[in-house]
Design an enzyme around this catalytic site. Sequence first.
Site, PDB file in Angstrom:
ATOM      1  N   ALA A  83      38.724  22.284  41.415  1.00  0.00           N
ATOM      2  CA  ALA A  83      37.511  21.910  40.658  1.00  0.00           C
ATOM      3  C   ALA A  83      36.891  23.144  40.011  1.00  0.00           C
ATOM      4  O   ALA A  83      36.779  24.198  40.636  1.00  0.00           O
ATOM      5  CB  ALA A  83      36.490  21.260  41.597  1.00  0.00           C
ATOM      6  N   TYR A 147      32.096  32.898  34.501  1.00  0.00           N
ATOM      7  CA  TYR A 147      33.406  32.307  34.833  1.00  0.00           C
ATOM      8  C   TYR A 147      34.387  33.394  35.303  1.00  0.00           C
ATOM      9  O   TYR A 147      35.089  33.221  36.306  1.00  0.00           O
ATOM     10  CB  TYR A 147      33.932  31.587  33.593  1.00  0.00           C
ATOM     11  CG  TYR A 147      35.230  30.824  33.773  1.00  0.00           C
ATOM     12  CD1 TYR A 147      35.228  29.526  34.270  1.00  0.00           C
ATOM     13  CD2 TYR A 147      36.451  31.388  33.422  1.00  0.00           C
ATOM     14  CE1 TYR A 147      36.411  28.815  34.422  1.00  0.00           C
ATOM     15  CE2 TYR A 147      37.636  30.686  33.557  1.00  0.00           C
ATOM     16  CZ  TYR A 147      37.617  29.399  34.057  1.00  0.00           C
ATOM     17  OH  TYR A 147      38.794  28.697  34.206  1.00  0.00           O
TER      18      TYR A 147
HETATM   19  P1  NAD Z   1      38.836  19.839  33.523  1.00  0.00           P
HETATM   20  O1  NAD Z   1      37.458  20.110  33.032  1.00  0.00           O
HETATM   21  O2  NAD Z   1      39.707  18.898  32.782  1.00  0.00           O
HETATM   22  O3  NAD Z   1      38.810  19.396  35.044  1.00  0.00           O
HETATM   23  C1  NAD Z   1      37.943  19.971  35.977  1.00  0.00           C
HETATM   24  C2  NAD Z   1      37.817  19.033  37.150  1.00  0.00           C
HETATM   25  O4  NAD Z   1      36.868  19.570  38.086  1.00  0.00           O
HETATM   26  C3  NAD Z   1      37.295  17.650  36.736  1.00  0.00           C
HETATM   27  O5  NAD Z   1      38.048  16.673  37.403  1.00  0.00           O
HETATM   28  C4  NAD Z   1      35.863  17.658  37.239  1.00  0.00           C
HETATM   29  O6  NAD Z   1      35.380  16.372  37.578  1.00  0.00           O
HETATM   30  C5  NAD Z   1      35.990  18.521  38.471  1.00  0.00           C
HETATM   31  N1  NAD Z   1      34.707  19.073  38.884  1.00  0.00           N
HETATM   32  C6  NAD Z   1      33.812  19.755  38.139  1.00  0.00           C
HETATM   33  N2  NAD Z   1      32.733  20.047  38.875  1.00  0.00           N
HETATM   34  C7  NAD Z   1      32.944  19.537  40.115  1.00  0.00           C
HETATM   35  C8  NAD Z   1      32.205  19.509  41.317  1.00  0.00           C
HETATM   36  N3  NAD Z   1      30.994  20.086  41.398  1.00  0.00           N
HETATM   37  N4  NAD Z   1      32.743  18.898  42.393  1.00  0.00           N
HETATM   38  C9  NAD Z   1      33.953  18.308  42.334  1.00  0.00           C
HETATM   39  N5  NAD Z   1      34.710  18.296  41.209  1.00  0.00           N
HETATM   40  C10 NAD Z   1      34.207  18.901  40.125  1.00  0.00           C
HETATM   41  O7  NAD Z   1      39.500  21.284  33.621  1.00  0.00           O
HETATM   42  P2  NAD Z   1      41.022  21.752  33.839  1.00  0.00           P
HETATM   43  O8  NAD Z   1      41.399  22.468  32.612  1.00  0.00           O
HETATM   44  O9  NAD Z   1      41.887  20.672  34.383  1.00  0.00           O
HETATM   45  O10 NAD Z   1      40.752  22.871  34.951  1.00  0.00           O
HETATM   46  C11 NAD Z   1      41.117  22.738  36.300  1.00  0.00           C
HETATM   47  C12 NAD Z   1      40.978  24.101  36.961  1.00  0.00           C
HETATM   48  O11 NAD Z   1      41.851  25.033  36.321  1.00  0.00           O
HETATM   49  C13 NAD Z   1      39.578  24.698  36.857  1.00  0.00           C
HETATM   50  O12 NAD Z   1      39.264  25.396  38.035  1.00  0.00           O
HETATM   51  C14 NAD Z   1      39.699  25.660  35.708  1.00  0.00           C
HETATM   52  O13 NAD Z   1      38.741  26.686  35.766  1.00  0.00           O
HETATM   53  C15 NAD Z   1      41.117  26.168  35.915  1.00  0.00           C
HETATM   54  N6  NAD Z   1      41.739  26.749  34.735  1.00  0.00           N
HETATM   55  C16 NAD Z   1      41.917  26.003  33.610  1.00  0.00           C
HETATM   56  C17 NAD Z   1      42.527  26.596  32.521  1.00  0.00           C
HETATM   57  C18 NAD Z   1      42.770  25.833  31.252  1.00  0.00           C
HETATM   58  O14 NAD Z   1      43.206  26.473  30.284  1.00  0.00           O
HETATM   59  N7  NAD Z   1      42.562  24.548  31.190  1.00  0.00           N
HETATM   60  C19 NAD Z   1      42.946  27.929  32.572  1.00  0.00           C
HETATM   61  C20 NAD Z   1      42.740  28.653  33.733  1.00  0.00           C
HETATM   62  C21 NAD Z   1      42.147  28.045  34.826  1.00  0.00           C
END
Ligand code: NAD
Length: 239
Positions: A83, A147
């Site tokens: 998350a 972040y």
């Molecule tokens: P996304 O926004 O599609 O999904 C994030 C998820 O976290 C969602 O399901 C949301 O409901 C959940 N969430 C947010 N706040 C929450 C809370 N307080 N309690 C419980 N759940 C919560 O994002 P994503 O791209 O799938 O990212 C997933 C992870 O990967 C994140 O930690 C993000 O920082 C990391 N990340 C993403 C990328 C990218 O390029 N997409 C790159 C590096 C790291």
Amino acid sequence: MSKVAVVTGGTRGIGEAISLALKALGYTVAANYAGNEEKARAFTEKTGIATFKWDVGDHQACLDGCAQVAEQLGPIDIVVNNAGITRDGVLARMSFDDWNDVMRINLGGCFNMAKATFGGMRERGWGRFVNIGSVNGQAGQYGQVNYAAAKSGIHGFTKALAQEGAKFGITVNAIAPGYVDTDMVAAVPAAVLEKIVAKIPVGRLGHASEIARGVAFLCGEEAAFITGSTLSINGGQHM
Ligand code: NAD
């Protein structure tokens, strides 16, 4: 009995791909979420994966949520701390709430989930934590002091907890994804994204399933000697 895995933020984006990959390997998956209940119900209908609503940034909610998972599915063996949120802005325009929310959810969520589950894993002599960090936690990024600090914190948290878990059969690893094609990245303006993709040697964004495969590997028995590590999955975007 199959091992029980909790994936935080497990119904969307990278988390959804992780939930599906672990289910395909035979794990019993609990997908945590914080948003819309109807969407979560639709996710369960589509995938057969049970969903559990709580805010990972809320310590008591994590304790209660994990207790509910354990009661319904069995003791928790695996935690994937996925998350995460972004509240981007240059320092001058970043509010204290922007800072606190990102630290509370992205980094505090890992601590809260570990507090709720580490003790049980320790008693049973087996456990896996996979924490989702970021290339931006390794290298920093303009407009992301909150972040980058939280994600960098996840990498330190991972190394420290790995030392505590090692003698109890608990491994703690991180994955540092590069830019992955999800809703989070869809929020980045197109012109900025074009510049980001131009810096990725592989020449494209990653797919959520490519991160999920790394998570699945680290959860497995064959990864028992890997702990305190960060696996970068970023198309060659090493800083
Ligand atoms: P996304 O926004 O599609 O999904 C994030 C998820 O976290 C969602 O399901 C949301 O409901 C959940 N969430 C947010 N706040 C929450 C809370 N307080 N309690 C419980 N759940 C919560 O994002 P994503 O791209 O799938 O990212 C997933 C992870 O990967 C994140 O930690 C993000 O920082 C990391 N990340 C993403 C990328 C990218 O390029 N997409 C790159 C590096 C790291």
